[in-house]
Design a protein around this motif. Structure first.
Motif, PDB file in Angstrom:
ATOM      1  N   UNK A 144       0.812  -1.212   0.000  1.00 14.97           N
ATOM      2  CA  UNK A 144       0.000   0.000   0.000  1.00 14.97           C
ATOM      3  C   UNK A 144       0.845   1.262   0.000  1.00 14.97           C
ATOM      4  N   UNK A 145       1.989   1.251   0.685  1.00 23.55           N
ATOM      5  CA  UNK A 145       2.787   2.478   0.755  1.00 23.55           C
ATOM      6  C   UNK A 145       3.379   2.823  -0.607  1.00 23.55           C
ATOM      7  N   UNK A 146       3.657   1.804  -1.416  1.00 22.88           N
ATOM      8  CA  UNK A 146       4.161   2.049  -2.770  1.00 22.88           C
ATOM      9  C   UNK A 146       3.045   2.583  -3.670  1.00 22.88           C
ATOM     10  N   UNK A 147       1.829   2.108  -3.443  1.00 27.76           N
ATOM     11  CA  UNK A 147       0.680   2.617  -4.192  1.00 27.76           C
ATOM     12  C   UNK A 147       0.433   4.089  -3.851  1.00 27.76           C
ATOM     13  N   UNK A 148       0.554   4.420  -2.564  1.00 29.46           N
ATOM     14  CA  UNK A 148       0.388   5.820  -2.147  1.00 29.46           C
ATOM     15  C   UNK A 148       1.452   6.687  -2.811  1.00 29.46           C
ATOM     16  N   UNK A 149       2.692   6.190  -2.838  1.00 32.75           N
ATOM     17  CA  UNK A 149       3.776   6.949  -3.467  1.00 32.75           C
ATOM     18  C   UNK A 149       3.478   7.210  -4.936  1.00 32.75           C
ATOM     19  N   UNK A 150       3.003   6.190  -5.641  1.00 34.14           N
ATOM     20  CA  UNK A 150       2.684   6.369  -7.055  1.00 34.14           C
ATOM     21  C   UNK A 150       1.615   7.438  -7.231  1.00 34.14           C
ATOM     22  N   UNK A 151       0.564   7.370  -6.414  1.00 33.97           N
ATOM     23  CA  UNK A 151      -0.524   8.333  -6.529  1.00 33.97           C
ATOM     24  C   UNK A 151      -0.020   9.747  -6.272  1.00 33.97           C
ATOM     25  N   UNK A 152       0.830   9.911  -5.291  1.00 32.83           N
ATOM     26  CA  UNK A 152       1.346  11.246  -4.977  1.00 32.83           C
ATOM     27  C   UNK A 152       2.286  11.770  -6.057  1.00 32.83           C
ATOM     28  N   UNK A 153       2.813  10.854  -6.853  1.00 28.48           N
ATOM     29  CA  UNK A 153       3.647  11.275  -7.980  1.00 28.48           C
ATOM     30  C   UNK A 153       2.820  11.512  -9.241  1.00 28.48           C
ATOM     31  N   UNK A 154       1.494  11.367  -9.120  1.00 29.16           N
ATOM     32  CA  UNK A 154       0.617  11.626 -10.245  1.00 29.16           C
ATOM     33  C   UNK A 154       0.349  10.426 -11.117  1.00 29.16           C
ATOM     34  N   UNK A 155       0.665   9.229 -10.624  1.00 28.78           N
ATOM     35  CA  UNK A 155       0.458   8.005 -11.391  1.00 28.78           C
ATOM     36  C   UNK A 155      -0.552   7.130 -10.652  1.00 28.78           C
ATOM     37  N   UNK A 156      -1.648   6.788 -11.299  1.00 26.42           N
ATOM     38  CA  UNK A 156      -2.664   5.958 -10.670  1.00 26.42           C
ATOM     39  C   UNK A 156      -2.157   4.524 -10.550  1.00 26.42           C
ATOM     40  N   UNK A 157      -2.175   3.954  -9.320  1.00 25.81           N
ATOM     41  CA  UNK A 157      -1.689   2.583  -9.124  1.00 25.81           C
ATOM     42  C   UNK A 157      -2.722   1.552  -9.566  1.00 25.81           C
ATOM     43  N   UNK A 158      -3.066   1.593 -10.842  1.00 29.45           N
ATOM     44  CA  UNK A 158      -4.053   0.675 -11.399  1.00 29.45           C
ATOM     45  C   UNK A 158      -3.491   0.089 -12.689  1.00 29.45           C
ATOM     46  N   UNK A 159      -4.143  -0.942 -13.180  1.00 28.36           N
ATOM     47  CA  UNK A 159      -3.723  -1.549 -14.428  1.00 28.36           C
ATOM     48  C   UNK A 159      -2.317  -2.113 -14.332  1.00 28.36           C
ATOM     49  N   UNK A 160      -1.479  -1.767 -15.318  1.00 35.45           N
ATOM     50  CA  UNK A 160      -0.118  -2.314 -15.359  1.00 35.45           C
ATOM     51  C   UNK A 160       0.914  -1.331 -14.827  1.00 35.45           C
ATOM     52  N   UNK A 161       0.507  -0.460 -13.903  1.00 39.71           N
ATOM     53  CA  UNK A 161       1.445   0.552 -13.398  1.00 39.71           C
ATOM     54  C   UNK A 161       2.713  -0.066 -12.838  1.00 39.71           C
TER      55      UNK A 161
END
Length: 281
Positions: A144-161
């Motif tokens: 989850x913390x990596x998903x949060x990081x992606x979101x805060x960088x403007x990248x949605x943690x969905x699909x093949x992110x």
């Protein structure tokens, strides 16, 4: 756009060198044996031993009258005064940015001290976002913390992110296991150490950050690990938010994860804590 996530201490910043410098000051100011630097470095455990444990042990060893709170204040001000980001690491970040990568910091630790390091070293403007375990209420290696990081960088943690994301770090149980469980490729900064974890492995290894970034830029098409194949075999590593993060009140992992996902959505808009334009405490 590909995403490169980076650990903070002993990856971007030479944290252990700063601790050694603080330890020398600590001993000198109190006329204590200068040779005890190695004792303090050993009990510090690379920053993974709680500060209260380290400083309480020092109080007993030297019979100090200073309170633990006073020693903690001395430590926090002292170590951060020695923190710096080497020019070669800054150059590596610039190279990744020039190559079209989005950059983010993922750090375990207390919010205040970690944000102070980001501010003092000028890393804030160099990255697109950051997340610190205390403020996120979630700890590496939880995916989850990596998903949060992606979101805060403007990248949605969905699909093949995850297939377009790399993680660089020096701590195997947090950085490399976390990357493996999330499905990210990773580079382990070995700092001269042998790999000792049988259940998971980094994608690549490097001696330092510039080498690691160079490898990522050259090998971005290396296949990503399959996190489902790792589930259940990384013994003692896959720590849920509910089990590891402070203040969760012992709630179940699904509820903690749902709370965390709500936090992702909340953090995505203003980036109050985790973005380069954020105010730093």
């Amino acid at each position: 756009m590909p995403l490169l996530l980076l650990d903070l201490d002993n990856t971007l910043l030479p944290r252990d060198a700063a601790f050694r410098a603080w330890a020398q000051d600590f001993l000198t100011e109190r006329a204590l044996p200068p040779g005890d630097v190695d004792w303090l470095v050993t009990i510090d455990g690379g920053g993974y031993v709680p500060r209260s444990t380290v400083l309480s042990a020092a109080r007993r060893r030297y019979g100090l009258d200073e309170s633990l709170d006073r020693l903690l204040t001395h430590y926090r001000h002292g170590i951060n005064s020695y923190i710096h980001c080497p020019a070669r690491n800054i150059d590596a970040l610039r190279a990744a940015r020039a190559a079209g990568w989005t950059l983010g910091i993922v750090s375990n630790g207390s919010t205040g001290p970690q944000l102070e390091k980001i501010r003092r070293t000028g890393l804030g403007p160099m990255v697109d976002g950051w997340v610190i375990s205390e403020e996120a209420d979630c700890v590496k290696p939880d995916p989850l913390i990596f998903e949060i990081a992606a979101q805060r960088c403007g990248i949605a943690p969905t699909g093949d992110w995850a297939t377009h994301t790399w993680m660089i770090g020096d701590h195997a149980p947090a950085d490399i296991a976390g990357a493996a469980l999330t499905g990210l490729r990773s580079v382990w900064l070995h700092h001269g150490r042998p790999w000792a974890e049988p259940a998971y492995r980094p994608t690549l290894k490097a001696a330092g950050l510039p080498e690691a970034v160079g490898q990522v830029l050259a090998d971005r098409d290396v296949p990503a690990p399959r996190p489902e194949a790792l589930a259940g075999i990384v013994g003692g590593v896959a720590v849920s938010c509910a089990a590891a993060a402070p203040g969760t009140g012992g709630v179940g992992a699904p509820r903690a994860r749902e709370r965390g996902r709500a936090g992702i959505r909340a953090a995505a808009a203003p980036m109050v804590i985790g973005g380069p334009g954020a105010s730093v405490a």
